[in-house]
Structure formats: C-alpha cells, structure tokens
Design a protein around this motif. Structure first.
Motif, PDB file in Angstrom:
ATOM      1  N   HIS A   1      81.651  24.707  11.613  1.00  0.00           N
ATOM      2  CA  HIS A   1      81.057  25.815  10.859  1.00  0.00           C
ATOM      3  C   HIS A   1      82.150  26.470  10.031  1.00  0.00           C
ATOM      4  CE1 HIS A   1      78.457  29.182   9.910  1.00  0.00           C
ATOM      5  NE2 HIS A   1      79.355  30.035  10.366  1.00  0.00           N
TER       6      HIS A   1
ATOM      7  N   PHE B   1      76.176  23.773  20.090  1.00  0.00           N
ATOM      8  CA  PHE B   1      76.332  23.157  18.768  1.00  0.00           C
ATOM      9  C   PHE B   1      77.071  21.823  18.813  1.00  0.00           C
ATOM     10  CE2 PHE B   1      75.427  27.566  17.697  1.00  0.00           C
ATOM     11  CZ  PHE B   1      74.472  27.398  16.695  1.00  0.00           C
TER      12      PHE B   1
ATOM     13  N   LEU C   1      81.182  25.188  19.619  1.00  0.00           N
ATOM     14  CA  LEU C   1      81.184  25.414  18.174  1.00  0.00           C
ATOM     15  C   LEU C   1      82.617  25.347  17.661  1.00  0.00           C
ATOM     16  CD1 LEU C   1      79.655  26.340  15.573  1.00  0.00           C
ATOM     17  CD2 LEU C   1      80.208  28.689  16.261  1.00  0.00           C
TER      18      LEU C   1
ATOM     19  N   THR D   1      73.628  32.650  10.446  1.00  0.00           N
ATOM     20  CA  THR D   1      73.022  31.338  10.588  1.00  0.00           C
ATOM     21  C   THR D   1      74.102  30.281  10.749  1.00  0.00           C
ATOM     22  OG1 THR D   1      71.123  31.991   9.250  1.00  0.00           O
ATOM     23  CG2 THR D   1      71.516  29.637   9.497  1.00  0.00           C
ATOM     24  N   ILE D   2      73.972  29.433  11.759  1.00  0.00           N
ATOM     25  CA  ILE D   2      74.908  28.347  12.005  1.00  0.00           C
ATOM     26  C   ILE D   2      74.133  27.043  12.039  1.00  0.00           C
ATOM     27  CG2 ILE D   2      76.591  27.372  13.616  1.00  0.00           C
ATOM     28  CD1 ILE D   2      77.136  30.196  14.624  1.00  0.00           C
ATOM     29  N   ASN D   3      74.497  26.126  11.163  1.00  0.00           N
ATOM     30  CA  ASN D   3      73.836  24.820  11.085  1.00  0.00           C
ATOM     31  C   ASN D   3      72.315  24.967  10.992  1.00  0.00           C
ATOM     32  OD1 ASN D   3      73.716  22.028  11.001  1.00  0.00           O
ATOM     33  ND2 ASN D   3      73.738  21.773  13.223  1.00  0.00           N
TER      34      ASN D   3
ATOM     35  N   THR E   1      84.901  26.506  14.509  1.00  0.00           N
ATOM     36  CA  THR E   1      84.900  27.362  13.331  1.00  0.00           C
ATOM     37  C   THR E   1      86.140  27.051  12.500  1.00  0.00           C
ATOM     38  OG1 THR E   1      86.136  29.223  14.272  1.00  0.00           O
ATOM     39  CG2 THR E   1      83.774  29.130  14.716  1.00  0.00           C
TER      40      THR E   1
ATOM     41  N   ILE F   1      84.460  34.723  12.207  1.00  0.00           N
ATOM     42  CA  ILE F   1      83.151  35.100  12.744  1.00  0.00           C
ATOM     43  C   ILE F   1      83.323  36.420  13.486  1.00  0.00           C
ATOM     44  CG2 ILE F   1      81.343  34.515  14.394  1.00  0.00           C
ATOM     45  CD1 ILE F   1      81.738  31.623  13.744  1.00  0.00           C
TER      46      ILE F   1
END
Length: 324
Positions: free
Chosen positions: A21, A16, A38, A2-4, A40, A45
């Motif tokens: 994240h 995103f 995104l 799950t991201i955001n 990170t 990940i």
C-alpha cells in the motif's frame, strides 16, 4: 481510508496478505480493528482518536515521513492500540513511528536503518516490549532510539521491557545519542531486562523525572550507562511548568513540590535556581555495566557553578549493580 479497494471500518479484522500500500492515508475514530500483513511504502498511515486498533505482522519501508502514527486514549480511558510483529526500515524522518495517548504498546517489532527515533511514545502507561532496534538515529542529535516524550511534560507509568538496542552511533559528531531517552520529566517508568550495546552517548537517559526503576539491564560500550539530568527551568517554559504542576496535583496520589530541595545535582555543592525537575526516588538495581561509566548525574545549563546549596546523590538508589 481505503486499502486495496477496501474501506477500513470499526469492529472488523482485515488480512491483506502482504499487499503493498503506497497511497498512505488518515482515518479518524476507529474502534476494535485488526489489520494484518500489510506492507506500507513511501507515505505515512495515521490513525487518530483510535481505540483498540491492532496492526500485526506487516512492514513499513522507504518513507520520507513518519511511517505509522496512532493516537488514542486519555489519562482515564486506555487507547489499547498496539503495533505487533511489525518491521520498519529506511525511514528518513526524525520519527519512524509514534503511539500517543494512554495504554498503547509496541510488541516484538523490528527497526533498522532509520535516520531518526525508532519508536516514539507520547503519553502515559504505554510502552515498548521485546523489540529490536539497530542503526537508528543517524540523522539527528539530541535523540534516542526509544524516545519517551510529551510536549506538555505530562507522562508517567511508561515502560521499556526486554528490548535489544544496538549500534546506535547517531549523526557524525553528535553529543547526545541514546539507546532509551526518557525526556520531559518522565516518571514512574520501568526500564527492565533490556540489552543496550554500542550506544554513542548513554544507554539510558532521563531529563528530570521521579520514581523511575532501572532494573536488570545489560549495558555495554556506551559513554554512560545511565544519565540523569536535573532539567532546570531555563529550558522549560513557564506555561509548561504551570500545566505540569496542576496536572500532577490533580491526577497523582502525591503532592509535587517545585523547590530546590527536591533537585538532585551533580557534586556536593552548587546552587539550584527557583525551579528544577526534581529527579528523586530513582532506582538503579541489579544492572550489568561494562565498558561504560555506570551513572552520570548532570546539572542543567542554567545551574550556577557555585553557591551555598549542598546535596549529595542520596536520592538515586544504586544497589546490586555489577560494573566490569
């Protein structure tokens, strides 16, 4: 994963828009997913058994472990996973990011200020295109900014094209720090149109391997432009030899022979043991070498210094290269 607050699912595209994240995560079995923009932070990940996963336009920063790893594809079905237009920086592990499997690629990525390998490719028919790397490999020896390697020695058809790799000085006192390091019998590789500058040891290094093409690269200010090792059996376990021979005989259109006659050695007289990694059929064509020894062919640690077996360097084609 799950991201955001969004659960990543197959068959979808996610943008995103620069979301940070920091939770990391692992996801298995994704197919045909695009993740854009995104960022990170801090934790890795990991995508396993992935097919058609694209990471585009993001960044990974400040991590003690691998930043992004994607595995997918076997020797019969491409993974078609890619990381594109991504920035990596400030990784403190030996590997910054890895693609493993078959048919995967990095495109137009940038890596700076990392302790270990910038890109690691483990598998076949995969590569790195139009990427930029500088100030990598600062924490380890026996390393390469672009590293092609596989634990069982089965890799072929990989490529590095149009990359700019510079200021790779490695750990203080390091003896084997390379711009592009093709390890573990990498074969049928294409290393073309790369610019390699200010590398501590070798612009390009091969540990064994056959039928590799090194063409139209610019290599400046290294100890050696290209180094080729015979990768003798003293550093290669017997189980790996058996796996490698069986795999190549099954999957390759040619028969591989484990004989001394297939080994290329440094100089005109030496003895090669029962097993060597046969670096033959390699080609260096139309490269530009400056401020470096253009080609060094090295025997492995287990090769005896004297004996009756004679061979010259006829199995490396060296044509049209410029040396300044």
């Amino acid at each position: 994963m799950t991201i955001n607050g969004v659960t990543i699912e197959s068959g979808k595209t996610y943008d995103f828009q620069g979301y940070n994240h920091s939770a990391g995560g692992t996801v298995d079995g994704l197919t045909d997913v695009t993740i854009k923009n995104l960022w990170t932070l801090e934790k890795p990940i990991i995508f396993t058994n992935a097919h058609g996963v694209r990471l585009v336009g993001g960044a990974s920063r400040d991590c003690d472990h691998w930043m992004i790893a994607i595995s997918g594809g076997d020797r019969f079905t491409p993974g078609n996973n890619s990381i594109e237009d991504w920035e990596f920086s400030d990784c403190r592990d030996i590997v910054t990011t890895q693609l493993s499997g078959w048919g995967n690629s990095y495109k137009r990525c940038r890596v700076a200020n990392v302790k270990g390998r910038a890109f690691q490719v483990a598998g076949c028919n995969s590569g790195v295109i139009s990427c930029e790397v500088h100030h990598a490999c600062a924490g380890w020896d026996d390393i390469g900014a672009l590293y092609f390697g596989n634990a069982d020695g089965n890799q072929y058809g990989n490529y590095a094209i149009g990359n700019h790799i510079y200021d790779i000085q490695g750990l203080l006192g390091a003896s084997f720090t390379n711009g592009i390091y093709c390890d573990a019998h990498a074969s049928e590789m294409k290393i073309e149109y790369n610019r390699l500058e200010r590398i501590r040891t070798n612009g390009i290094a091969f540990s064994g391997g056959r039928d590799n093409l090194v063409r139209r690269n610019y290599i400046d200010d290294c100890k050696n432009g290209v180094q080729i090792d015979d990768r003798n059996g003293d550093s290669w376990p017997s189980w790996a030899k058996a796996i490698q021979l069986a795999t190549y005989q099954t999957l390759w259109p040619r028969q591989w022979a484990m004989t001394a006659q297939d080994a290329l050695v440094n100089g005109t007289e030496c003895y090669v043991g029962d097993y060597a990694a046969w670096p033959i059929g390699n080609q260096l064509i139309e490269n530009y070498f400056t401020r470096c020894n253009p080609l060094y062919i090295r025997t492995g640690s287990g090769v005896k210094a004297s004996g009756s077996y004679k061979r010259d360097r006829q199995n490396v084609t060296f044509v049209g290269n410029v040396i300044r």
